[in-house]
Design an enzyme around this catalytic site. Structure first.
Site, PDB file in Angstrom:
ATOM      1  N   LYS A   1      13.677 -11.307 -52.177  1.00  8.94           N
ATOM      2  CA  LYS A   1      12.096 -10.930 -51.429  1.00  8.94           C
ATOM      3  C   LYS A   1      12.910  -9.770 -50.563  1.00  8.94           C
ATOM      4  O   LYS A   1      11.974  -9.126 -50.121  1.00  8.94           O
ATOM      5  CB  LYS A   1      11.429 -12.394 -50.989  1.00  8.94           C
ATOM      6  CG  LYS A   1      10.741 -12.658 -51.985  1.00  8.94           C
ATOM      7  CD  LYS A   1       9.928 -13.659 -51.383  1.00  8.94           C
ATOM      8  CE  LYS A   1       8.768 -14.317 -52.527  1.00  8.94           C
ATOM      9  NZ  LYS A   1       7.705 -15.134 -52.042  1.00  8.94           N
TER      10      LYS A   1
ATOM     11  N   LYS B   1      12.199 -13.231 -65.605  1.00 10.81           N
ATOM     12  CA  LYS B   1      11.029 -13.933 -65.375  1.00 10.81           C
ATOM     13  C   LYS B   1       9.887 -13.303 -65.577  1.00 10.81           C
ATOM     14  O   LYS B   1       9.813 -12.476 -64.766  1.00 10.81           O
ATOM     15  CB  LYS B   1      11.368 -14.918 -64.386  1.00 10.81           C
ATOM     16  CG  LYS B   1      10.085 -15.995 -64.238  1.00 10.81           C
ATOM     17  CD  LYS B   1      10.280 -16.732 -62.828  1.00 10.81           C
ATOM     18  CE  LYS B   1       9.091 -17.627 -62.361  1.00 10.81           C
ATOM     19  NZ  LYS B   1       9.363 -18.001 -60.899  1.00 10.81           N
TER      20      LYS B   1
ATOM     21  N   LYS C   1       4.105 -12.793 -61.233  1.00 13.17           N
ATOM     22  CA  LYS C   1       2.709 -12.208 -61.178  1.00 13.17           C
ATOM     23  C   LYS C   1       2.637 -11.148 -59.961  1.00 13.17           C
ATOM     24  O   LYS C   1       1.887 -10.414 -59.694  1.00 13.17           O
ATOM     25  CB  LYS C   1       2.088 -13.222 -60.433  1.00 13.17           C
ATOM     26  CG  LYS C   1       2.662 -13.834 -59.042  1.00 13.17           C
ATOM     27  CD  LYS C   1       1.947 -15.362 -58.388  1.00 13.17           C
ATOM     28  CE  LYS C   1       2.254 -15.939 -57.476  1.00 13.17           C
ATOM     29  NZ  LYS C   1       1.380 -16.959 -56.925  1.00 13.17           N
TER      30      LYS C   1
END
Length: 333
Positions: free
Chosen positions: A115, A197, A200
């Site tokens: 992140k 993965k 979203k």
């Protein structure tokens, strides 16, 4: 809550649109677990603000996620459904647990590194402290079991470490949680990049199937899904990651085993295979979307669920926090 049953905790952030990976890895499993455990299922809006959110959208998505939980079959009569920020003990315990957590541990967390790379303009302390808040979430409810995807293993381990560290300094206070790892569909990968993965927040939304996607969109995305060399439809994650990913998805949405799924496509081509997977997914999503819309039209009911859930969660959380405050020497009145 049900006497004699173990406690289970899980949560999902109300950010972006949830994918079928979120559904398979979390919410679908909750439905099958809710009869066997005392379940606390949260909407993790405090975790969400480690990345900047539009306030109006965050409020709307919080209620939308609750409606989705219920539409998927999570029963408010069997589980505690609540919003994380409605129970202030989460933040209070997080502060205490910070003093049992080391900076080096947080800097090594994979999600913090990822992140930080994606949000280089906002590497805030909340982003680093995310795993400690997650530990507080779990430990507040003395959770025995935490259903986790393989990518969340690191977060569960740090929660266990913090619990054991506190228990060793004082007398045993926290239940040390165990992970529940689902075998099939534990990690659903991106349709266009099956080595990653399904996310979203992926840069290319065509690699993700969102729970809000209409049938035409679902079919179109599956038709474009990456497969592998050769023509055999076989589950082999190492050598055929694209096909294996699609077989996992098909298996979960049809209720069949992977072996049964393989038999369904014996002698079939990739085109027929991808179309069948898309149709299986769309057939589940259409009624789910209709039920979610119906629930969202009854805001009074949803608010009632959240009020009741917050009250129940608070009672459990307050007992744990009071015990912690007593152990560490906070004067209480």
């Amino acid at each position: 809550m049900k006497d004699g049953q173990k406690t289970l905790y899980s949560a999902v952030q109300p950010t972006n649109n949830l994918t079928i990976g979120n559904y398979i890895g979390a919410i679908k499993n909750w439905v099958s677990l809710q009869d066997d455990y005392n379940c606390y299922f949260a909407i993790a809006n405090m975790h969400a603000i480690t990345v900047r959110q539009n306030p109006a959208e965050l409020r709307q998505k919080t209620l939308s996620l609750l409606a989705l939980y219920i539409a998927c079959g999570v029963d408010p009569e069997k589980c505690v459904l609540y919003v994380q920020s409605h129970v202030p003990e989460h933040a209070e315990l997080c502060w205490v647990l910070n003093t049992f957590t080391y900076v080096g541990e947080m800097e090594r967390m994979t999600q913090f590194k990822d992140k930080s790379a994606r949000h280089a303009d906002n590497i805030n302390m909340g982003l680093m402290d995310y795993p400690v808040l997650m530990a507080a979430d779990i430990l507040l409810y003395q959770a025995d079991i935490v259903p986790v995807g393989l990518d969340q293993r690191q977060h569960l381990e740090i929660s266990r470490d913090i619990a054991q560290r506190f228990n060793n300094v004082y007398t045993p206070t926290f239940t040390v949680p165990e992970g529940l790892y689902m075998k099939v569909g534990a990690k659903i990968n991106d349709l266009l990049n099956p080595d990653k993965k399904m996310s979203k927040s992926a840069e290319n939304p065509n690699g993700s199937i969102f729970l809000s996607d209409d049938k035409d969109t679902v079919i179109r995305k599956f038709k474009r899904a990456v497969t592998d060399s050769g023509s055999e439809i076989k589950y082999d994650p190492e050598n055929k990651p694209g096909v294996s990913n699609l077989l996992s998805i098909y298996s979960v949405f049809t209720g069949k085993t992977v072996a049964e799924a393989e038999k369904d496509f014996t002698g079939k081509g990739y085109g027929d295979f991808k179309l069948a997977v898309g149709e299986a997914v769309a057939d589940k999503l259409v009624p789910l979307q209709a039920e979610q819309a119906k629930l969202l039209a009854d805001k009074e009911y949803l608010n009632g669920v959240l009020l009741s859930g917050a009250e129940t969660a608070h009672k459990t959380a307050a007992r744990t926090l009071s015990k912690v405050y007593k152990k560490i020497g906070f004067y209480q009145i």
